[in-house]
Every structure is written in C-alpha cells, then in structure tokens.
Enzyme design. Structure first.
Site, short mmCIF file in Angstrom:
data_model
loop_
_atom_site.label_atom_id
_atom_site.label_comp_id
_atom_site.label_asym_id
_atom_site.label_seq_id
_atom_site.Cartn_x
_atom_site.Cartn_y
_atom_site.Cartn_z
N LYS A 1 5.14 11.39 -50.04
CA LYS A 1 6.09 10.38 -49.56
C LYS A 1 6.18 11.31 -47.82
CE LYS A 1 10.38 7.58 -49.84
NZ LYS A 1 11.09 7.14 -50.52
N SER B 1 11.95 2.21 -51.25
CA SER B 1 11.11 2.58 -50.12
C SER B 1 9.93 3.54 -50.20
CB SER B 1 12.57 3.53 -49.82
OG SER B 1 12.71 5.08 -50.60
N SER C 1 14.38 4.18 -54.91
CA SER C 1 13.91 4.12 -53.99
C SER C 1 11.69 4.79 -55.20
CB SER C 1 13.68 4.82 -53.19
OG SER C 1 14.63 4.18 -52.04
#
Lengths: 102, 527, 500
Positions: free
Chosen positions: C84, C159, C183
């Site tokens: 990420k 996310s 997330s």
C-alpha cells in the site's frame, strides 16, 4: 447547528488550511452533519468509566537505551526538501500578514 | 520611573519562574537515537523521527526518564509513578511534527521545593519577611531563608534552531526568509515551574543559581545560559503590601543570563508600579526583555495560540514507574549543594562564605574533599592533620587556585595540580615551614610545572626559621640596634611592633616564622 | 522450465517458493511473470501507483543465488508482493495517493516492508489507496480510482483498494495493507480475497504513514488463508522502533490444520437483523455458520451492547489523531509547496489547501474542532470512555467464545460514485470499526458470490486480543468448506499473454 461559517474559518486557520468562501460554506454543512452523527457519544452514561487511550491493556514503560544509532545522511535529509540553502531548510519569512507567532 | 528599592517599599512583587534545562549530558535525543551534540553543521544529526518524516514513531530514552526523576528527587518532588506524554499541537517551523511531545496534567515530578538562603546586603531588598525563616546563626550573616515551591518538573522535547536572513541583526521581523536546522530538535528538555513564591529579582536570581548548582551536581545538564541549554522565563505581578489578591501578571522572555533575569524582573516591577500608580491597569501579555535598551517590550500574541489541542500521545506507552526504578535512581543521588555546604561548615569548621564558595561547583568540592583525604593519609606531622589543613586548603582553592584558573582560563582538570599537591602545600603552611605569602609563589610553580610543593620549597631554600632560640637571638639583636624605639614601645607606642617584626623578617631574608617573631618581641619587650 | 503468466497468477506463495526450491522455475522467471501480468492487467484495474521492476528483479536475483548455492530459502522466497502506498520503501515514492506527497521519495524503509523483503519477497510496487487512507472505496486517491477486478464499474473497496485488487487480479501473490476502520477487511470482502487485520501491536507501524495511531494496524492480503498466515509470520513481532509493537511467538501457519472441533464461535444476533444489511450478506453469513457447525464448532449467541456507539467513537478518535498526524505536512522539509506565498503562514495555508484532497481536509478540520478546549471534554474524552465499554463488551464475549463470526460490510461492492455523501460512506464500516476501537484482530474471508449481485461476499472472523491464531484456525477450517470458490477475479481473465 453546531458551527457557524465563522467558526469554520477559525478552525481552518488553526489547522493551517486556506479555504475559499465557497469551501467554507460547504465545509460548514458537512461538519455540522458529521457532528450531528456523533451525538451518541454525548448521550452515553459514562459516569465513572475510565478512558482507554491506548488499546493494549497494561502496556507501560516502553523505553530504549541511551545509545547513538546512525541517522539520515545529510544529503538524504536535504534531497526530500522543496527548498534548501546552506544545508538548512529554507522557508519564507515567518512574520507576515499571516505570521506564525507562538 | 522610581527605583526598585522604593517600589518594593510599597508594592510586593510576586514572581514565578519557568526554567528549561536541556539534558545535554545524555548521548541521544528524547525520542530517537540521534546524538545530542551541539555545534555540528546544520541537519547532520537528524533521522526520520526528529525530522518528522511520514511514518516515523517516537521511542523514549530511558536515561532521560532517569534524569528527570533524579531532578525531582533532588528538589523534594513527589515522583508520580503514573503519567503520560501528550501532544501539544501548534505550527512552528522549528518543530518538525508541528506538535511538541510533552507531559499533560500529571508530570513525572510534582510538588517539590528548594530552600533559598538570601544572605548579605541583597537580603534587604525584601521588605516584608513574613513567611521567611532566619538564617542559621553559624552563618554570621544578615539574611533569611525562604521555601520556594516547585509546582512540577516535566519532560519534553526541544525544537530546532532558525537563522533569519535579510533583516537587521538576524531578527525575525523584517527577515526575507529563514533557514531551519533540526539538529537540536528532539533534545530532551526538562521544564521546572515554580510556585509564585519569589518576592525580589535577587531571590529569582539566587533561585536560578541554586537550581543550576543542583542540576550541575546531578550531572544532567551543562546548564549554559550562554549556549541556551538553561533558559528561564519569568512571570511577575504586583500587589500592595499586605494585600492578599494577586495582581495581573506579565510573562517575561529573553532573560538569558543571571543578570538579565535580575534586571528584566527589576525593570518590569518598576514599570508595572508606574502603570498602577498612574491609575492604569497591567495588561496580561508576554514581554520581551531587551538588555541593550534596558526595557521590556510587548510581544504580539495571537489569541488562538493558547489552545494547544492537547491530547494523550497514542504512539507512546503510558508510564507506571516501579518502586525499584525510582529507588535505583535515588541510589545515584550525589551530595547536593545545600548538604555539601552544611557538611563543610560542620566537619571542617569553614565559614559560611568559604563553604558557599567551595560548594559552588562539584569539581571544586571534589578537589577539596580529595585534598583533605590526601592530608589524612599522608604521614604528615600532627600539626598538619586534616582539620588543621582544611582552612588553608580552602583558602588556596578559593583564592589562589580560582585566580590562577581565571587568569589562564582553565578548569581544575586541565592543570597539573593534584589534590595531594594542595594538601602538601597547606601542610607546609600549617606547620610553619613557609609563610602564606611564600605559599603563593610555591603554588604558581606547582600549578605550572606539576612539581610538588615540598620540592619547590627545598629547591628555593624557602624553609621558615621556626627555631625559637634562633628567632629570639635575632629579636634581641634588633632591639639592641634600635634602643630608642624599644623605649618608645615600652612607653606605650605598641604600634611599633610591626616595625620590629619587619626588621626581623628582613634579617631572616623572609624566612622567619612571623608568628614566632611576633611572640618573641612581645616577650622581650613586655616580659 | 519457465512459468507462464497464467500459472503464476494462480500459484500460492507456498507453491512459488517450493517451485523455486525444486528448480521448476527461477525467482527471476516469477518476477518476469508478475511484471507481465501487471503490464497486461493493470491498465484496466489501476491498482499500482508505481511498479518497481528493478527492485523486483534484484530481489529475484538474490533468491536465485541462494538456490544456486543450495542454501535454505526464506519463507517468502520469490513471492511477488505489493505494498500500500502509505508504506515507505527506500528507492520508491510514498505518495499516500495524495498530491501532498506526489513526489516524495522516502529515505527509509518501513519495518513491515523490510521484513517482507528480508523474507525473500519480490517487491512489485506501490498500491493505490484512498488519500491518506481516508475512505472506503479508493475513490479519493488523487491518482485515479482503482477498479474492482470482479466488475470494473465497481469500487474495490478501501482504503487498501489497490492491495486487494492487485491480489484478486492475480498481479501480486500477496500484498500489505493497513486497516484503521476496516481498510483491509472491507476491500478484501469486495474483491473476494482474504484480508487480515491483526491485533493492534502484532505488526510494527514504523514507516507506515499514520492515520489514527491508536487504530492503525498493518496486515496482509492473499488468495488463501495460508498465504496470509505465511506473510503475517514474516512481518509480525516486536520492533524496537514502535513502542506499541509486541513479541509474537505464534506461528500462524502452524495452526491452519488444527480444525475447529470443540471451538466455540460467537454469533451476534443483532448483526443479522441490523438495518441496511443486504439479504445476500446475511445469507452468506448464515451459510458460513452452518458449515462451521458441521465442522464441529459450537455456535454461541453473544451480545455486544455497546457496538452501536463504536461508529461515533471512531469518527471522534480517528479524525483527532489524523489532524495531529497530518500536521507534519507543512511544506517545510518535504512534500508539496504551493508557489507564490507571501510568508510562512500563507505558504502553510496554500500548500495544505492544494496538497490535501477534500476528504483529508474534512477529517483534519473535524479533528481540529474536536480537540479544541471545551470541545475535547464533550467528544474526545467520552469517546475514549466509550472505547472502554466496547473493549469490555469483547472481553465478556470472549469469556464465552473463542472467536466471533460477523459480516464484513453490509453490502457487496458498489458502483463508482454511488456513495457520494460522506456520512453514508462512513456507515459502510459499521461491522469493522468496533474491532479497531477495541484493538482485536479480524479477518475477511471470501465465502462465494452474493446470490443477488453475483459479487464476492466475505465473512469476518474476529478473535480475542493477541489470540489471532484462533482466527486462523476458524478461517482455515471455513475455507476448506468452500473448495469451489474462485480465487481469481474472472473479469480480468483472458488477458494473460504467453510465457514470460
């Protein structure tokens, strides 16, 4: 209604975010909606309940020894910066119309 | 504006101090392992943590926690076992995260005090002695003692440094731009806050000096006001003598020397008195002391700046200090300046002023103690026993050594002088081998060349004549040489004794023991 | 023998490592296949913000050198991994999908990233996300949205949308994400992959750009529970650079075959009847309950009476911590600097207004308000008291059961722009947020497609604090009950080229 547009301007100033008048108006609506959704927090009976600031129960006294470790090379610290001069981070004048006192 | 003494006759000044000390003797910063080291080129002692890079996390330095606990124990504070670090949120470019990690309502050290002794003429500045204690009689000084409350000592991190370019004298106002250096950012800092217990600028100055001596003795900071590792802000308000309610206070900044602290407060007290006496009100504000123009000026302050959005730092674990942690720190407590002074007076019979002078810094005290110990073990004659050498050792340290160090800009450690040298020299004086004036010459050579005093005395043939019969012979010869003066003495002009002693000293080439010579003349003239 | 892109996409981490060990293929060939898959697929999915071909090849060369010398291969040897883009990796940008950090090249590496690489994984690159992790759809990325590999018109969740999509599309074998309020779990559910948020403290947060410091936790995505366990084993444990990281003596890979015979699994009746939960989500959950029972687990009904307050507590604590964490983005030392500022204050305001997207600004503003003196006592302090009540709920529940089974999201993946209102978006995390508030671990496990939407549905397995092995036992047993489940998103099938 929790916040006026003027309140929102003050919050933006504190958070150092420049908002246009239009953005302030929209932000005022959004923030008031969100704050309304937080109401359950204010309605709980929390008499005598200790707060939990840290999720790991009993975590305490985490420390390290006082021993030097290598940090960043100077050029690496400078390479990330928008503006450097004489090995330091260069910034515009601190005191101006919007000056930051403390 | 009226002078301080006149103002303090009518007004009582109420003063509190905030004292920041950087823990300069630690190896690393508060929350990262960068070195605590001053004078390095800008931004060379930085890492992701102290530069506030995205993703970096703080890890506290154990030695910093030990240092503040040590400071708390030395100032009579209660050590709070449970406390937390908080984030104090405000934007300032020398603070890389735009929040300062500091402590919240509960600090590591709370509710302490220091006993302040105010002696000599400066003690007269305090016109109201309510709540003070007399000085111990042994001090033989006018003055008083007063207890200064310490609200708290908390631990936090220092900010970086900035250079302002393009303005006048490097000032922030009028600068074209600024340069930021984060080497100092994250240096451990302890902030001590006093109760508003101080009443005169002199008390404030003495408090800061006393605190500095405590920190120096603990070895937790080099406490240099010049370098900024010891910094002091003050707040001061006035009230009419005898009034209970506090007046409006102003906060004073930039008092970066003991003199500036005193003078800044003195000016501000007089300024406030003038405002109040002319019917005005004192504005609650921060004022900046300007030593050059000898006045304080108001600093522009933003109203929003007061709200720091303080909340517990989630990245740091809370503290729950164990009894054994605290006791381990307590066992490291050295002898503190007050105790040291009391011991010097009691065990060695030194005067208050001599004891103060010796206790002023740890190196001097240690040197004194080592010299006394050296004279104990030395196979010196009875006359040179420890108690007999204490006074001469003290005199040498306070006068000759201090002057020598001052002249040559040296510390004791940098000279070739050892405690044993000092003990030997004091012994030579105490047993009457040399006079105190000869001791000065011996000292100069010992300090410069590292030659032992006994060796210097032997080399230069300085041994005093202490043979009583030899001295009596010299004295008789001089009386025979000046029969009319001897007559005058006997007729009451006893001031002539000095003349006779001087003649005898000349006759012995300065090596006659002055005390024995004196006694010989008195015996011959009055016996 | 080389490895085809198609083969690569369906191989597990274990199979890749074993294949290299057996010299069926080399790590360099694996890297080549992975990069070819990205080249072929990512233009339509847009999971990657930066592809690190060179770093991947260099890592592969090191693995092949170990193999050539017959030295033992580490646990993730040759396994392609994506990170990420809030995780620092030296030599790459860390953008947090924000204009603020568009050109920010981190001078250091996050612990979780460093440990993955030390375990032999091949770094493919940095993955898209909601800006600074503020969002549940990856739509707030300032570098464009990521498409759900199962239906390119839909969001991958967020996310960590890029981390979920990259694994679902078979570009990365595993990936790392971070989870502050769901997330990892919600995008895993939307993309039909396994996503695990460990107990707070299991994985170091050092080097992962903070959103909510007391809520954030790093965890892996994979196409199987085993791949997630292997990855977690590599990154878990105490890190001297993170005060909140804890020792981890458990091997999660080792518990996968233990089964659930005799385990007590908690069901929260209120969750099955909650308003706004789609029927197919309830059906999927009930299907999982039945299967667990057949495997020998005992289902026990438990109550979490304070869970309903979690959402408001989260939207107090999260923004407050975010406001403070994001103050460092001030254009002084790094990051976006707006041109033409008169003075420093002006530069702060312009740079932060232009550098942050609207959702980031909203959260910063909210946090700045909630921490103001006077307001703090109305919201922040009570929110932390509510946190105590929620934590106590879980403590009580876990006195009765070994794990909990719950929905992940009230619904399957939605279409782009479908949830435009911020408060509506916030509601999509009601089943994941309480776990972050309490600090427990939770896993999203795919259990097939929703009967109405045809889109992946996950169930959430939750464990007691620092008993994350319970979750792996339950999830592994449950996974074995769904042998028919598709591991790769079919929407991007048929794009693979030949041999790499």
């Amino acid at each position: 209604m929790y916040l006026t547009e003027n309140d929102v301007r003050g919050i933006a100033t504190y958070a150092r975010i420049g908002l246009s008048d239009g953005e302030v108006a929209a932000m005022t609506v959004d923030l008031n909606n969100i704050i309304e959704s937080l109401r359950p927090i204010t309605e709980y009976d929390l008499e005598g309940v200790e707060p939990t600031f840290h999720p790991i129960a009993g975590l305490a006294n985490v420390m390290r020894e006082d021993a030097v470790r290598p940090g960043l090379a100077h050029q690496d610290a400078m390479a990330i910066a928008p503006h450097v001069e004489s090995g330091a981070y260069r910034i515009p004048p601190i005191l101006g119309d919007n000056g930051g006192d403390r | 504006m009226r002078g301080l003494a006149a103002v303090l006759q009518e007004w009582e000044a109420v003063i509190g101090l905030e004292v920041h000390a950087e823990l300069t003797t630690l190896n690393t910063k508060m929350f990262c392992s960068c070195p605590v080291d001053f004078g390095a080129p800008p931004n060379t002692h930085v890492c992701p943590v102290c530069l506030g890079l995205p993703g970096a996390l703080p890890v506290p330095n154990r030695a910093a926690i030990e240092s503040i606990v040590l400071a708390g124990l030395a100032t009579g504070c209660e050590i709070e076992k449970r406390s937390m670090f908080y984030r104090k949120n405000y934007f300032y470019p020398d603070m890389s995260k735009n929040f300062q990690t500091t402590q919240g309502p509960v600090a590591f050290c709370m509710r302490g005090s220091l006993l302040l002794e105010v002696a000599g003429r400066s003690s007269r500045e305090r016109s109201c002695l309510d709540g003070t204690l007399p000085l111990p009689e042994a001090y033989a000084q006018e003055g008083y003692c007063t207890v200064v409350g310490i609200t708290r000592i908390h631990l936090e991190e220092d900010a970086g440094k900035m250079v302002h370019v393009g303005g006048t004298d490097g000032r922030i106002s009028g600068a074209d731009y600024s340069l930021v250096d984060y080497n100092r950012c994250g240096t451990p800092l302890i902030e001590l806050v006093t109760e508003p217990d101080l009443r005169t600028p002199e008390e404030a100055r003495l408090f800061l000096q006393a605190l500095r001596q405590v920190y120096l003795t603990l070895g937790i900071s080099d406490c240099s006001m010049e370098e900024g590792s010891l910094r002091c802000d003050g707040n001061v308000s006035l009230r009419r003598r005898g009034a209970a309610a506090y007046g409006t206070k102003t906060e004073l900044k930039n008092m970066n020397s003991f003199k500036n602290l005193h003078d800044g407060l003195a000016y501000e007290i007089c300024r406030q008195a003038e405002v109040l006496e002319s019917g005005g009100t004192v504005a609650q504000e921060t004022r900046h002391w300007e030593p050059a123009s000898k006045r304080t000026i108001s600093m522009r302050v933003k109203e929003t700046a007061d709200d720091y959005r303080l909340f517990p730092e989630p990245d740091l674990a809370p503290y729950d200090l164990s009894e054994s942690f605290i006791e381990a720190v307590r066992s490291r407590l050295p002898e503190l300046p007050d105790a040291k002074r009391a011991r010097l007076m009691k065990s060695h019979g030194l005067s208050y002023l001599d004891a103060c002078a010796l206790a002023a810094d740890a190196e001097t005290t240690a040197f004194f103690d080592a010299a006394i110990a050296a004279s104990d073990v030395a196979s010196a004659p009875a006359a040179a026993s420890a108690s007999a050498v204490a006074k001469p050792v003290a005199n040498l340290l306070i006068n000759d050594v201090a002057a020598y160090l001052n002249t040559h800009a040296l510390t004791l450690a940098q000279t070739r002088l050892t405690p044993a040298h000092l003990a030997e020299l004091a012994g030579l004086v105490a047993e009457g081998t040399i006079s105190s004036s000869q001791a000065k010459a011996v000292f100069a050579r010992t300090a410069a060349e590292g030659v032992s005093p006994a060796r210097v005395v032997a080399d230069e043939g300085m041994e005093q004549v202490s043979d009583e019969s030899a001295i009596e012979q010299v004295a008789s010869a001089i009386l025979a040489q000046f029969p009319d003066k001897a007559e005058e003495y006997r007729a009451g002009k006893t001031g002539l004794l000095g003349f006779f002693v001087g003649q005898a000293m000349k006759a012995t080439a300065g090596q006659g023991n002055p005390k024995l010579i004196n006694e010989a003349f008195v015996r011959l003239l009055e016996g | 023998m080389a490895i085809s892109v198609a083969d690569y996409r369906s191989l597990s981490a274990r199979a890749i490592r074993d294949g290299i060990a057996r010299a069926d293929f080399s790590a360099c060939e694996v890297a080549g296949a992975a990069l070819a898959a990205i080249e072929a697929i990512d233009p339509r999915v847009h999971a990657f913000l930066e592809v690190t071909s060179k770093l991947a090849h260099e890592a592969a060369v090191r693995i092949d050198a170990l193999r050539a010398k017959d030295q033992p291969l580490p646990a993730l040897a040759g396994v392609p991994i994506g990170f990420k883009d809030n995780m620092n990796l030296l030599g790459t940008r860390t953008t947090c999908a924000s204009r603020m950090l568009a050109d920010y090249a981190s001078p250091y590496t996050a612990t979780c990233v460093g440990r993955s690489l030390a375990a032999g994984a091949l770094p493919l690159g940095k993955l898209n996300m909601d800006e600074f992790a503020f969002g549940s759809s990856t739509e707030t990325s300032c570098f464009g949205r990521t498409h759900n590999p199962w239906d390119l018109d839909r969001v991958p969740g967020g996310s960590s949308g890029g981390s979920a999509a990259a694994v679902a599309a078979g570009m990365a074998t595993v990936s790392l994400g971070s989870d502050t309020g769901g997330s990892i779990r919600q995008p895993a559910s939307f993309c039909g992959v396994v996503g695990f948020k460990p107990t707070y403290g299991v994985v170091s947060r050092y080097g992962v750009v903070a959103f909510g410091s007391s809520l954030d936790q790093v965890g892996p995505f994979g196409r199987s529970v085993a791949d997630v366990a292997t990855t977690l084993d590599a990154i878990a444990g105490r890190d001297p650079f993170d005060c909140t990281s804890q020792e981890c003596a458990t091997s999660f890979s080792a518990v996968l075959d233990a089964g659930v015979e005799g385990m007590r699994v908690g069901i929260i009746p209120a969750y099955l009847e909650a308003k706004g939960v789609e029927a197919e989500v309830v059906v999927a959950l009930k299907g999982a309950m039945d299967r667990l029972e057949r495997c020998g687990a005992r289902l026990v009904e438990v109550e979490l009476p304070n869970a309903k307050a979690a959402l408001s507590a989260y939207y107090v604590i999260g923004p407050c911590e975010a406001f403070s964490n994001l103050s460092r983005f001030d254009s002084v030392r790094y990051g976006y600097r707006a041109p033409g500022a008169r003075d420093l204050g002006d530069q702060y305001e312009k740079s932060r207004a232009d550098g942050f997207g609207p959702e980031a600004v909203r959260r910063i503003m909210l946090g700045s308000y909630l921490l103001a003196s006077g307001v703090y006592d109305t919201y922040y302090y009570p929110a932390q008291q509510v946190r105590t009540l929620i934590t106590q709920d879980y403590h009580r529940a876990f006195e009765q059961v070994d794990a909990l089974l719950a929905p992940v999201s009230p619904r399957t993946a939605f279409k782009f722009g479908e949830l435009a209102d911020p408060t509506a978006m916030y509601l999509s995390d009601i089943f994941t947020i309480p776990i972050n508030i309490a600090g427990n671990g939770g896993m999203s496990l795919p259990v097939g497609r929703g009967e109405a939407s045809g889109l992946p549905v996950g169930v959430q397995v939750i464990g007691p604090q620092f008993r994350d092995e319970n979750i792996f036992r339950v999830a592994a047993a449950l996974e074995r009950c769904y042998p028919e489940i598709e591991r790769l998103a079919p929407a991007v099938e048929g794009v693979e080229g030949g041999e790499a």
